[in-house]
Write a protein that holds these residues in place. Structure first.
Motif, mmCIF file in Angstrom:
data_model
loop_
_atom_site.group_PDB
_atom_site.id
_atom_site.type_symbol
_atom_site.label_atom_id
_atom_site.label_comp_id
_atom_site.label_asym_id
_atom_site.label_seq_id
_atom_site.Cartn_x
_atom_site.Cartn_y
_atom_site.Cartn_z
ATOM 1 N N GLY A 103 29.418 10.155 49.909
ATOM 2 C CA GLY A 103 28.905 11.281 50.679
ATOM 3 C C GLY A 103 28.334 10.832 52.011
ATOM 4 O O GLY A 103 28.539 11.484 53.048
ATOM 5 N N ALA A 104 27.622 9.712 52.010
ATOM 6 C CA ALA A 104 27.049 9.184 53.251
ATOM 7 C C ALA A 104 28.131 8.647 54.179
ATOM 8 O O ALA A 104 28.112 8.885 55.389
ATOM 9 N N HIS B 207 25.750 11.458 62.920
ATOM 10 C CA HIS B 207 25.339 11.011 61.591
ATOM 11 C C HIS B 207 25.305 9.487 61.485
ATOM 12 O O HIS B 207 24.718 8.949 60.553
ATOM 13 N N ASP C 245 29.908 11.651 55.576
ATOM 14 C CA ASP C 245 29.045 12.722 56.052
ATOM 15 C C ASP C 245 29.278 14.030 55.285
ATOM 16 O O ASP C 245 29.383 15.109 55.875
ATOM 17 N N ARG D 141 26.925 9.419 45.978
ATOM 18 C CA ARG D 141 25.987 9.448 47.113
ATOM 19 C C ARG D 141 26.492 8.583 48.266
ATOM 20 O O ARG D 141 26.424 8.975 49.439
ATOM 21 N N ASN D 142 27.009 7.388 47.942
ATOM 22 C CA ASN D 142 27.472 6.491 48.987
ATOM 23 C C ASN D 142 28.699 7.044 49.708
ATOM 24 O O ASN D 142 28.791 6.974 50.932
ATOM 25 N N ASP E 40 27.211 14.697 52.435
ATOM 26 C CA ASP E 40 26.116 14.496 51.488
ATOM 27 C C ASP E 40 25.874 15.720 50.607
ATOM 28 O O ASP E 40 25.595 15.582 49.412
ATOM 29 N N ALA F 43 28.274 15.831 47.772
ATOM 30 C CA ALA F 43 27.973 14.774 46.808
ATOM 31 C C ALA F 43 26.800 15.171 45.922
ATOM 32 O O ALA F 43 26.855 15.028 44.692
ATOM 33 N N HIS F 44 25.736 15.687 46.522
ATOM 34 C CA HIS F 44 24.557 16.070 45.737
ATOM 35 C C HIS F 44 24.870 17.238 44.812
ATOM 36 O O HIS F 44 24.337 17.310 43.690
ATOM 37 N N VAL G 96 25.900 4.472 59.535
ATOM 38 C CA VAL G 96 25.446 4.605 58.153
ATOM 39 C C VAL G 96 25.708 3.287 57.433
ATOM 40 O O VAL G 96 26.800 2.723 57.554
#
Length: 335
Positions: free
Chosen positions: A166-167, A26, A170, A163-164, A172, A175-176, A29
């Motif tokens: 989550g990134a 991933h 890893d 979102r951040n 995501d 988070a969404h 990032v």
């Protein structure tokens, strides 16, 4: 570098050496944190979060196992009992703001905090000072108003943080999912109120007797109140949380007052103080005893903001949320 800091630094290096790199596919990032780009080559494994709202973000994203601890909750008395249960066994490294030594000694590889949420401009804990010891930092988006020009606070600030994070970790999909759930609840309030809602004038009371501590346009409550069909009477002040005068509160004559509930002074004690303040005797909200209590973790940027919108909306526009008789419901649906 003092000998004491050096010892802490080498402790942190030892922790890092024992930590395996995870989710390599991933990474790297890069996320935007205030006015910085921050790059992660692997998921942090010993993160430290400050304050209840950021800590709850970490927990809701399922990241407890990737935390070395948390700071700044019990000292301010901001946690609800359910959160204490979730945090059981995870160390609170500092009751209020941590020291640099504390973060280094914990082996932290990421500090999730914000300006006036664990860091102060010019203080000992900043992204720059942490970076010297190999500790990355992520700043709460709403708090960036303290270090750079920003528009009024919005839910996009919270969604951006989720979102951040989550990134960075890893996660995501989690988070969404959190963002979608929050958006659905806030949208439901908006549909119930309708586009022609008559906006109620609202004042946010956090604390303070000589001068009230309140939320300006750049603090999260302005967005919460707007979504709930109200208008923050201090939203012309281009600041985040700030002190104002009682005279300015009287001049703006709020129709409702949101009480931020936390700390040693209870919400009821805050209400009694406002009722007993002679300067506020003719303010509409005080005369009508129109107070709405919102807990600190819902009033600050985080996963409980939808709770706050629902609470404030019901407090401002109760009739809009009252159950309709079955006949009226069927007629409204064209049956």
């Amino acid at each position: 570098m003092t000998a004491r800091i050096a010892r802490f630094f080498f402790t942190a290096l030892a922790f890092a050496a024992l930590t395996p790199v995870a989710y390599a596919g991933h990474y790297p990032v890069t996320v935007r944190s205030c006015n910085r780009n921050v790059t992660f080559t692997h998921a942090p494994s010993r993160a430290v979060s400050n304050d209840v709202n950021l800590t709850e973000m970490m927990l809701r994203l399922g990241l407890r196992s990737r935390m070395a601890g948390y700071t700044g909750i019990d000292g301010w008395k901001t946690a609800q009992p359910s959160l204490h249960d979730e945090l059981s066994g995870l160390p609170e490294l500092a009751l209020r703001y941590p020291s640099l030594e504390t973060l280094v000694a914990s082996g932290a590889d990421l500090y999730v905090a914000g300006w006036n949420y664990g860091m102060r401009v010019g203080g000992p804990i900043t992204p720059t000072t942490l970076a010297r010891f190999g500790i990355a930092s992520y700043e709460l988006t709403e708090s960036c108003a303290h270090v750079m020009p920003r528009p009024a606070a919005s839910f996009d600030d919270v969604y951006n943080d989720l979102r951040n994070l989550g990134a960075i970790f890893d996660v995501d999909a989690r988070a969404h999912a959190l963002i979608a759930a929050m958006q659905a609840r806030i949208d439901a309030v908006s549909r119930t109120l309708g586009p022609q809602v008559e906006r109620t004038r609202v004042f946010v009371y956090d604390s303070g007797e000589d001068k009230p501590f309140t939320a300006g346009a750049l603090a999260m409550p302005s967005a919460l109140i707007r979504a709930a069909g109200g208008k923050n009477v201090m939203d012309d002040i281009a600041q985040s949380w700030t002190q104002v005068s009682w005279e300015s509160v009287v001049a703006r004559n709020p129709q409702a007052i949101v009480i931020v509930d936390y700390g040693a002074v209870t919400a009821d004690q805050k209400i009694q103080f406002l009722i007993g303040n002679p300067a506020l005797a003719n303010v509409d909200a005080v005369r009508s005893r129109h107070f709405i209590v919102v807990h600190y973790d819902a009033a600050t940027p985080g996963v409980r903001n939808a709770d706050a919108v629902e609470t404030i909306a019901h407090g401002l526009h109760l009739a809009a949320f009252a159950p309709r008789p079955a006949a009226a419901e069927q007629a409204a649906q064209g049956r």
